[in-house]
Scaffold this active site. Structure first.
Site, PDB file in Angstrom:
ATOM      1  CG  ASP A  88      -1.895   1.423   1.513  1.00 53.03           C
ATOM      2  OD1 ASP A  88      -1.766   2.257   0.336  1.00 53.03           O
ATOM      3  OD2 ASP A  88      -2.870   1.294   1.913  1.00 53.03           O
ATOM      4  CG  ASP A 180      13.461  10.318 -23.598  1.00 49.04           C
ATOM      5  OD1 ASP A 180      13.470   9.315 -24.702  1.00 49.04           O
ATOM      6  OD2 ASP A 180      13.487  11.390 -24.647  1.00 49.04           O
ATOM      7  CG  HIS A 181      11.535   4.410 -24.822  1.00 54.71           C
ATOM      8  ND1 HIS A 181      10.536   4.743 -24.378  1.00 54.71           N
ATOM      9  CD2 HIS A 181      11.201   4.248 -26.226  1.00 54.71           C
ATOM     10  CE1 HIS A 181       9.279   5.257 -25.083  1.00 54.71           C
ATOM     11  NE2 HIS A 181      10.332   4.857 -26.657  1.00 54.71           N
ATOM     12  CD  GLU A 219       3.314   6.000 -31.751  1.00 50.75           C
ATOM     13  OE1 GLU A 219       3.016   4.843 -31.094  1.00 50.75           O
ATOM     14  OE2 GLU A 219       3.290   6.839 -30.955  1.00 50.75           O
ATOM     15  CG  HIS A 243      10.062  10.360 -26.775  1.00 45.57           C
ATOM     16  ND1 HIS A 243      11.118   9.821 -25.904  1.00 45.57           N
ATOM     17  CD2 HIS A 243       9.538   9.830 -27.352  1.00 45.57           C
ATOM     18  CE1 HIS A 243      10.160   9.030 -25.067  1.00 45.57           C
ATOM     19  NE2 HIS A 243       9.095   8.562 -26.098  1.00 45.57           N
TER      20      HIS A 243
END
Length: 494
Positions: A88, A180-181, A219, A243
């Site tokens: 929790d 930030d992938h 995309e 990005h």
């Protein structure tokens, strides 16, 4: 990598029952172990609200790995490193029992007191969890402690500051790893190498030789099951603030004096400081927003954004952004950086095109109105690689030139062994390398830049939808470049 260099840690994943852990984190940790980047000295504690136990979590880890890599034998040894802790967020006692479990696993797996707290959960809990970790002594010990957080980092500059203050009350800036992938992608990391390891490019990397730079991240998917999150976010918050501006800063930064985290970040921050602010009355002149209508992708009919979910009816949220970004410094004065990103576009692709200035009078063009400037194309996905567009003599008689391409494709060499972005970033975090994570100054300057756009757009109703699914966005995005005498280079020409 020798045993001494392999990082050791107890990794605590808050929100372990969610999609991110299943799709990215479990497979990444598995790959790190398979590739020998980490040894047996690691444990993972999954924290969540569901009434799971260790066996339930281990089953989920096994399924995740089989979904990612196909059937695998002998996963039991790997999954035995995973432990579940029901939790929790607000309750101090659950942090105390978590602390006990961390200490037990630290002793069992000999992780030298090193701890990673990965917050794979809703951002409104970041501050609470970070402070409870500190107050309950979970950071203490002989090793290091690091906090990994996912975007969105705030909703605007003001909320980002509040969130940062809460986290900074518990962790130092050098302990905070903001993921930030995009910065984990092989070809994004390659931008610096292409620039700074090649005199051919770096000597020409300025406003004397470069006409414009275009960054496209498109995309083909719609919002899918992310409708509620996306409608509060939109393309500007979801893509531009992080990005897209990160890629701009890597393309525009000065050479660092050393390849250290501090020096590379320092140069990126200088670029973000030099971004020309967009005044409110200039937003429509420099930026275009869009929202997809119905259309077809791969010959399949797809609905408009406003029909994807009930709560999206009459939505004013943008699913597409294109813009002209100017950098007011000595190197880049006068060179437009064009960015565009959107959903339900022609294809899934992330690509950078550097257009070099054409020669004043090209005698080798058959048609004098032709334009075949030299282009450097950096493909980030799906086909990682670099293509240089040159002009050469056409075969046969005559002396006319035609464009040719010199191409290097990364996928053909590494194939399935190309590390996934999260795998690289997790390893960087364990090694204490913050280069490919965003510093607070980068976050703040990016918000400062996009807040002006958001303020204007949120107070003005747009005429949506204004582009068809399966297209490359609204016609105004084409006109943005045409006004400057340029056009978007196609994304499907490689």
């Amino acid at each position: 990598m020798s045993n001494k260099q392999k990082p050791k840690a107890v990794i605590v994943i808050f929100g372990v029952t969610g999609d991110l852990a299943k799709r990215k984190l479990f497979p990444s940790i598995y790959r790190l172990r398979q590739n020998g980047n980490i040894g047996e000295e690691f444990a993972v504690i999954g924290v969540g609200r569901r009434p799971w136990d260790n066996d339930t979590l281990r089953d989920h880890v096994e399924k995740s790995i089989e979904n990612s890599f196909g059937m695998r034998e002998n996963l039991k040894n790997f999954t035995s490193h995973f432990y579940y802790h029901p939790f929790d967020v607000q309750e101090a006692s659950t942090y105390q029992t978590l602390g006990t479990l961390i200490n037990e696993l630290d002793a069992e797996y000999q992780t030298d007191g090193n701890k990673i707290f990965y917050l794979a959960m809703a951002p409104e809990y970041f501050g609470t969890v970070a402070n409870q970790i500190k107050e309950n002594g979970l950071k203490e010990g002989t090793g290091w402690s690091r906090l990994v957080i996912e975007k969105p980092f705030g909703h605007d500059l003001e909320s980002a500051k509040k969130l940062n203050n809460k986290i900074r009350a518990a962790f130092e800036e050098n302990q905070i790893y903001r993921i930030d992938h995009y910065l984990g992608k092989e070809m994004v990391q390659n931008i610096e190498v292409i620039r700074f390891a090649n005199g051919l490019f770096e000597h020409l990397w300025n406003n004397r030789f470069i006409e414009n730079i275009q960054i496209t991240s498109s995309e083909s998917l719609g919002v899918e099951e992310r409708a509620r999150y996306y409608d509060h976010s939109g393309a500007t918050r979801d893509m531009v603030q992080n990005h897209m501006l990160q890629m701009v800063s890597l393309l525009a930064m000065e050479p660092p004096i050393k390849l250290t985290t501090e020096e590379i970040r320092s140069e990126k921050i200088k670029v973000l400081r030099a971004l020309r602010p967009v005044e409110k009355d200039q937003v429509d002149e420099n930026f275009v927003r869009g929202q997809y209508g119905e259309g077809s992708i791969l010959d399949e009919k797809v609905p408009a954004y406003q029909h994807e979910a009930e709560e999206l009816a009459a939505s004013n949220t943008e699913t597409f952004v294109a813009g002209r970004v100017m950098i007011d410094n000595y190197r880049w004065a006068g060179v437009p950086f064009y960015i565009r990103t959107g959903k339900r576009m022609t294809d899934k692709s992330t690509k950078i095109v550097v257009e070099f200035k054409d020669i004043p009078m090209n005698l080798y063009y058959e048609n004098k109105t032709d334009k075949h400037p030299n282009l450097l194309v950096i493909n980030i996905q799906p086909d990682e690689g670099v293509t240089l567009h040159l002009n050469a003599k056409r075969g046969g008689t005559g002396a006319f030139a035609e464009p040719i391409k010199l191409a290097y494709k990364n996928t053909g060499i590494d194939g399935v062994n190309t590390p996934e972005a999260y795998e690289k970033l997790l390893l960087d975090c364990m090694l204490g390398d913050g280069t490919n994570f965003t510093h607070w100054d980068e976050v703040a300057l990016s918000w400062q830049y996009v807040d002006a756009l958001l303020d204007v757009w949120e107070n003005k109703t747009a005429h949506f939808p204004n582009y068809e699914s399966g297209s490359m966005g609204p016609k105004e995005a084409e006109e943005l470049l045409e006004k400057d005498g340029f056009h978007w280079w196609p994304i499907l020409d490689e």
